[in-house]
Design an enzyme around this catalytic site. Structure first.
Site, PDB file in Angstrom:
ATOM      1  N   LYS A   1       1.004  -1.225  -0.090  1.00 20.89           N
ATOM      2  CA  LYS A   1       0.006   0.065   0.066  1.00 20.89           C
ATOM      3  C   LYS A   1       0.925   1.308  -0.016  1.00 20.89           C
ATOM      4  O   LYS A   1       1.500   1.558   0.893  1.00 20.89           O
ATOM      5  CB  LYS A   1      -0.863   0.075   1.330  1.00 20.89           C
ATOM      6  CG  LYS A   1      -2.019   1.148   1.073  1.00 20.89           C
ATOM      7  CD  LYS A   1      -2.599   1.809   2.094  1.00 20.89           C
ATOM      8  CE  LYS A   1      -1.781   2.832   2.566  1.00 20.89           C
ATOM      9  NZ  LYS A   1      -1.768   4.125   1.812  1.00 20.89           N
TER      10      LYS A   1
ATOM     11  N   GLU B   1      10.146   0.988  10.469  1.00 21.55           N
ATOM     12  CA  GLU B   1      11.115   2.100  10.022  1.00 21.55           C
ATOM     13  C   GLU B   1      10.484   3.361  10.195  1.00 21.55           C
ATOM     14  O   GLU B   1       9.703   3.757   9.497  1.00 21.55           O
ATOM     15  CB  GLU B   1      11.818   2.201   8.675  1.00 21.55           C
ATOM     16  CG  GLU B   1      12.409   0.798   8.256  1.00 21.55           C
ATOM     17  CD  GLU B   1      13.757   0.649   8.362  1.00 21.55           C
ATOM     18  OE1 GLU B   1      14.406   1.512   9.085  1.00 21.55           O
ATOM     19  OE2 GLU B   1      14.319  -0.336   7.908  1.00 21.55           O
TER      20      GLU B   1
ATOM     21  N   CYS C   1      13.814  10.810   6.775  1.00 19.05           N
ATOM     22  CA  CYS C   1      13.329  10.492   7.959  1.00 19.05           C
ATOM     23  C   CYS C   1      14.987  10.531   8.538  1.00 19.05           C
ATOM     24  O   CYS C   1      14.845  10.832   9.814  1.00 19.05           O
ATOM     25  CB  CYS C   1      13.224   9.132   8.141  1.00 19.05           C
ATOM     26  SG  CYS C   1      14.298   8.014   6.845  1.00 19.05           S
TER      27      CYS C   1
ATOM     28  N   GLU D   1       9.747  15.879  15.225  1.00 21.89           N
ATOM     29  CA  GLU D   1      10.263  15.831  13.662  1.00 21.89           C
ATOM     30  C   GLU D   1       9.618  16.646  13.118  1.00 21.89           C
ATOM     31  O   GLU D   1       8.120  16.725  12.926  1.00 21.89           O
ATOM     32  CB  GLU D   1       9.999  14.389  13.496  1.00 21.89           C
ATOM     33  CG  GLU D   1      10.425  14.278  12.194  1.00 21.89           C
ATOM     34  CD  GLU D   1      10.391  12.583  11.425  1.00 21.89           C
ATOM     35  OE1 GLU D   1       9.163  11.895  11.748  1.00 21.89           O
ATOM     36  OE2 GLU D   1      11.101  11.957  10.836  1.00 21.89           O
TER      37      GLU D   1
HETATM   38  P1  NAP Z   1       2.640   8.295   7.883  1.00 21.75           P
HETATM   39  O1  NAP Z   1       1.507   9.176   8.108  1.00 21.75           O
HETATM   40  O2  NAP Z   1       2.886   7.410   8.908  1.00 21.75           O
HETATM   41  O3  NAP Z   1       2.188   7.253   6.597  1.00 21.75           O
HETATM   42  C1  NAP Z   1       2.880   6.238   6.221  1.00 21.75           C
HETATM   43  C2  NAP Z   1       2.067   5.159   5.595  1.00 21.75           C
HETATM   44  O4  NAP Z   1       1.233   4.653   6.704  1.00 21.75           O
HETATM   45  C3  NAP Z   1       1.335   5.555   4.421  1.00 21.75           C
HETATM   46  O5  NAP Z   1       1.014   4.805   3.250  1.00 21.75           O
HETATM   47  C4  NAP Z   1      -0.198   5.843   5.262  1.00 21.75           C
HETATM   48  O6  NAP Z   1      -1.266   6.075   4.341  1.00 21.75           O
HETATM   49  C5  NAP Z   1      -0.129   4.766   6.048  1.00 21.75           C
HETATM   50  N1  NAP Z   1      -1.145   5.006   7.228  1.00 21.75           N
HETATM   51  C6  NAP Z   1      -1.506   6.436   7.881  1.00 21.75           C
HETATM   52  N2  NAP Z   1      -2.481   6.233   8.895  1.00 21.75           N
HETATM   53  C7  NAP Z   1      -2.532   4.786   9.072  1.00 21.75           C
HETATM   54  C8  NAP Z   1      -3.429   4.026   9.847  1.00 21.75           C
HETATM   55  N3  NAP Z   1      -4.142   4.731  10.835  1.00 21.75           N
HETATM   56  N4  NAP Z   1      -3.511   2.713   9.737  1.00 21.75           N
HETATM   57  C9  NAP Z   1      -2.355   2.157   8.595  1.00 21.75           C
HETATM   58  N5  NAP Z   1      -1.844   2.981   7.616  1.00 21.75           N
HETATM   59  C10 NAP Z   1      -1.921   4.047   7.840  1.00 21.75           C
HETATM   60  O7  NAP Z   1       3.839   8.766   7.464  1.00 21.75           O
HETATM   61  P2  NAP Z   1       4.231   9.973   6.174  1.00 21.75           P
HETATM   62  O8  NAP Z   1       3.452  11.073   6.750  1.00 21.75           O
HETATM   63  O9  NAP Z   1       3.607   9.298   5.079  1.00 21.75           O
HETATM   64  O10 NAP Z   1       5.777  10.077   5.973  1.00 21.75           O
HETATM   65  C11 NAP Z   1       6.476  10.609   6.901  1.00 21.75           C
HETATM   66  C12 NAP Z   1       7.126   9.684   8.086  1.00 21.75           C
HETATM   67  O11 NAP Z   1       7.579   8.726   7.493  1.00 21.75           O
HETATM   68  C13 NAP Z   1       7.975  10.680   9.008  1.00 21.75           C
HETATM   69  O12 NAP Z   1       7.707  10.390  10.358  1.00 21.75           O
HETATM   70  C14 NAP Z   1       9.389   9.742   8.490  1.00 21.75           C
HETATM   71  O13 NAP Z   1      10.435  10.102   9.589  1.00 21.75           O
HETATM   72  C15 NAP Z   1       8.924   8.766   8.196  1.00 21.75           C
HETATM   73  N6  NAP Z   1      10.058   7.933   7.470  1.00 21.75           N
HETATM   74  C16 NAP Z   1      10.829   6.866   8.039  1.00 21.75           C
HETATM   75  C17 NAP Z   1      11.745   6.464   7.249  1.00 21.75           C
HETATM   76  C18 NAP Z   1      12.647   5.507   7.951  1.00 21.75           C
HETATM   77  O14 NAP Z   1      13.231   4.575   7.147  1.00 21.75           O
HETATM   78  N7  NAP Z   1      13.004   5.534   9.291  1.00 21.75           N
HETATM   79  C19 NAP Z   1      12.025   6.469   5.718  1.00 21.75           C
HETATM   80  C20 NAP Z   1      11.074   7.622   5.394  1.00 21.75           C
HETATM   81  C21 NAP Z   1      10.264   8.284   6.166  1.00 21.75           C
HETATM   82  P3  NAP Z   1      -1.833   7.303   3.959  1.00 21.75           P
HETATM   83  O15 NAP Z   1      -0.928   7.930   2.819  1.00 21.75           O
HETATM   84  O16 NAP Z   1      -3.297   7.153   3.582  1.00 21.75           O
HETATM   85  O17 NAP Z   1      -1.594   8.261   4.918  1.00 21.75           O
END
Ligand code: NAP
Ligand code: MG
Length: 495
Positions: free
Chosen positions: A191, A267, A301, A399
């Site tokens: 997804k 991650e 990230c 963050e």
């Molecule tokens: P996010 O809101 O956590 O979303 C990530 C994924 O999870 C998306 O596909 C999202 O779908 C899904 N998601 C959101 N709410 C959910 C729920 N209630 N149940 C199941 N799935 C759900 O993160 P983001 O805003 O897209 O990305 C930014 C974050 O990613 C930052 O915190 C960053 O640090 C982290 N990140 C970490 C790494 C690493 O390797 N450590 C790498 C890149 C990014 P939707 O798109 O529909 O919201």
């Protein structure tokens, strides 16, 4: 790719055909509900296309297809050498389509075409190739039982993997999960983030063209709360791999606990420190620090968002960072000269601006802090630096995921380490010094999955990537990434 002009990229963009349906069992299909959602180009506010909004029933179909494919052995029972050949073909197809992949991510989430065409898209090809080439070079074990016993310890695929990924590197974050998951013989339901579903759908089509059997890779675009949650709670998913925010990562642990106790590998977020000692090459440190926090609009990230400088070089470093920041101007992501594109969407831009406002209340704004409008979109933020920052300020603790750097000072090495570790995160850290023992001593004391010395964000297919503390656990990339997608199985023979 660098020889293409902004006009060339615009004409290529205008000619693009978007794959905008679910990809299940080797074919594109609408969501069963018939619902769709818009995916928007944040750099222009224009709708790119309507994408099928997959829900729980589409996840059910995709998981069933993945399970059938796994049970059939069409992929899972192929030899590592055969799986390698398919992944190498996929790497080749990605390379043939680098401009299209680059455009899909740039249009979908606003990153500069210069980066998507030279880093993201070639990176995806490289990661598929690397994992493909690695898989037929791994040997299993015979345990040292002795006697007339033969205990074989083998790695076996887990079955159906659910993968949920973010929007900041849409193609590469998907690839970091898919390459090792597929190399080890699993089936996958992916997804992508709702902001950036397009490159994953094209990738699925090419994977089939490369010879991946139907059902082995399924992509269900949709919203986190429905499609993402349904995957996290699905009783027939063996393992869920996630990259995204810490708060959503914790939800996946809950989904697993409340359903079938599937393995969950996370991650998540970061707030990475970058420690600069007085004996460092300050110009090199400033160049790399600016890259580390402003690359990809700070939506990284492992971005080194907290600079910790020795008090004796604070003014010199602040001056250097200010000039580096002011040399970076947000621009049209399709212009190959742009090095800073649009934030992923308006609501994320609002969030980044709230952090900047909070920073202005608590700290001193050194430069930037402005939201600007280009080509009808106000999703552009100038590179921003704060100093006179205290460790309890929101801008230091949380963050931001935007082009925002804080600068703090320290006096002793111990204090630098204590400040660096004073965070719930532990993804990455950097240390700048010409003293090798100091570099190693400080690195040992830092809680981070990767410590870069005299560089930032060091990363390759050969080294494990992942976090400690609330940055998650499990590692992407390298041989160790295979651990997440396999179980050790013992077969004990008496003879
Ligand atoms: P996010 O809101 O956590 O979303 C990530 C994924 O999870 C998306 O596909 C999202 O779908 C899904 N998601 C959101 N709410 C959910 C729920 N209630 N149940 C199941 N799935 C759900 O993160 P983001 O805003 O897209 O990305 C930014 C974050 O990613 C930052 O915190 C960053 O640090 C982290 N990140 C970490 C790494 C690493 O390797 N450590 C790498 C890149 C990014 P939707 O798109 O529909 O919201
Ligand atoms: Mg999101």
């Amino acid at each position: 790719m660098t020889d293409l002009s902004v006009q060339d990229w615009k004409s290529k963009a205008a000619a693009l055909k978007f794959r905008n349906q679910c990809f299940i069992d080797g074919a594109f299909c609408d969501a069963l509900s018939g619902q769709k959602f818009e995916t928007v180009n944040p750099a222009t506010s224009e709708v790119l296309t309507d994408v099928a909004r997959g829900g729980g029933e589409d996840i059910d179909r995709a998981v069933a297809s993945a399970r059938r494919a796994f049970a059939s052995g069409a992929w899972s029972a192929r030899t590592p050498e055969q799986r390698k050949q398919v992944l190498l073909r996929l790497a080749g197809l990605i390379r043939e389509n680098i401009p299209e992949f680059a455009l899909l991510d740039t249009l979908d989430m606003g990153k500069p075409i210069k980066d998507s065409s030279t880093i993201d898209a070639p990176g995806a090809a490289h990661f598929f190739q690397w994992h493909g080439e690695a898989i037929d070079k791994l040997y299993d074990e015979i345990a040292p039982t002795g006697g007339r016993d033969l205990a074989l310890v083998r790695r076996v695929p887990l079955g159906v993997i659910g993968a949920v990924v973010p929007w900041n590197f849409p193609l590469d974050m998907a690839t970091w999960k898919l390459a090792p998951a597929l190399a080890t013989g699993n089936s996958v339901v992916l997804k992508p983030a709702e902001q950036s579903p397009l490159s994953a759908l094209f990738l699925a089509e090419l994977a089939c063209e490369a010879g991946l059997p139907d059902g082995v890779l399924n992509v269900v675009p949709g919203y986190g709360e429905d499609a993402g949650q349904a995957l996290g709670r699905h009783a027939d998913v063996d393992c869920l791999v996630f990259t995204g925010s810490t708060s959503v990562g914790k939800l996946f642990q809950r989904y697993a606990g409340e359903s079938n106790m599937k393995q969950v590998w996370l991650e998540t977020g970061g707030k990475s420190p970058n420690i600069i000692f007085p004996d460092a090459d300050l110009d090199a440190a400033a160049d790399m620090a600016a890259f580390g926090i402003f690359f990809n609009q700070g939506e990284v990230c492992s971005a080194n968002s907290r600079m910790l400088v020795h008090e004796t070089i604070k003014d010199q470093m602040t001056e250097r960072m200010k000039s580096r920041a002011e040399a970076i101007v947000p621009g049209d992501p399709l212009d190959p000269a742009s090095t800073l594109g649009a934030m992923v969407d308006r609501s994320h831009t609002d969030k980044v601006m709230r952090f900047i406002e909070s920073g202005k209340q608590s700290s001193r704004l050194v430069t930037g802090g402005e939201r600007i409008t280009l080509n009808g979109s106000d999703a552009f933020v100038t590179p921003t630096i704060f100093d006179n920052v205290q460790s309890d300020h929101q801008i230091v603790r949380e963050e931001v995921f935007g082009p925002v750097l804080t600068i703090q000072t320290f006096t002793t090495d111990d204090q630098a380490v204590a400040m660096a570790n004073d965070t719930v995160y532990g993804l990455a850290a950097s240390v700048w010094t010409s003293d090798l023992s100091r570099a190693l001593g400080v690195s040992d004391a830092l809680n981070a999955g990767t410590v870069s010395v005299n560089t930032v964000d060091a990363l390759s297919a050969m080294t494990p990537f992942g976090g400690m503390k609330q940055s998650g656990f499990g590692r992407d990339l390298s041989i160790h990434s295979f651990d997440k997608y396999t179980a050790l199985k013992t077969t004990w023979i008496k003879y």
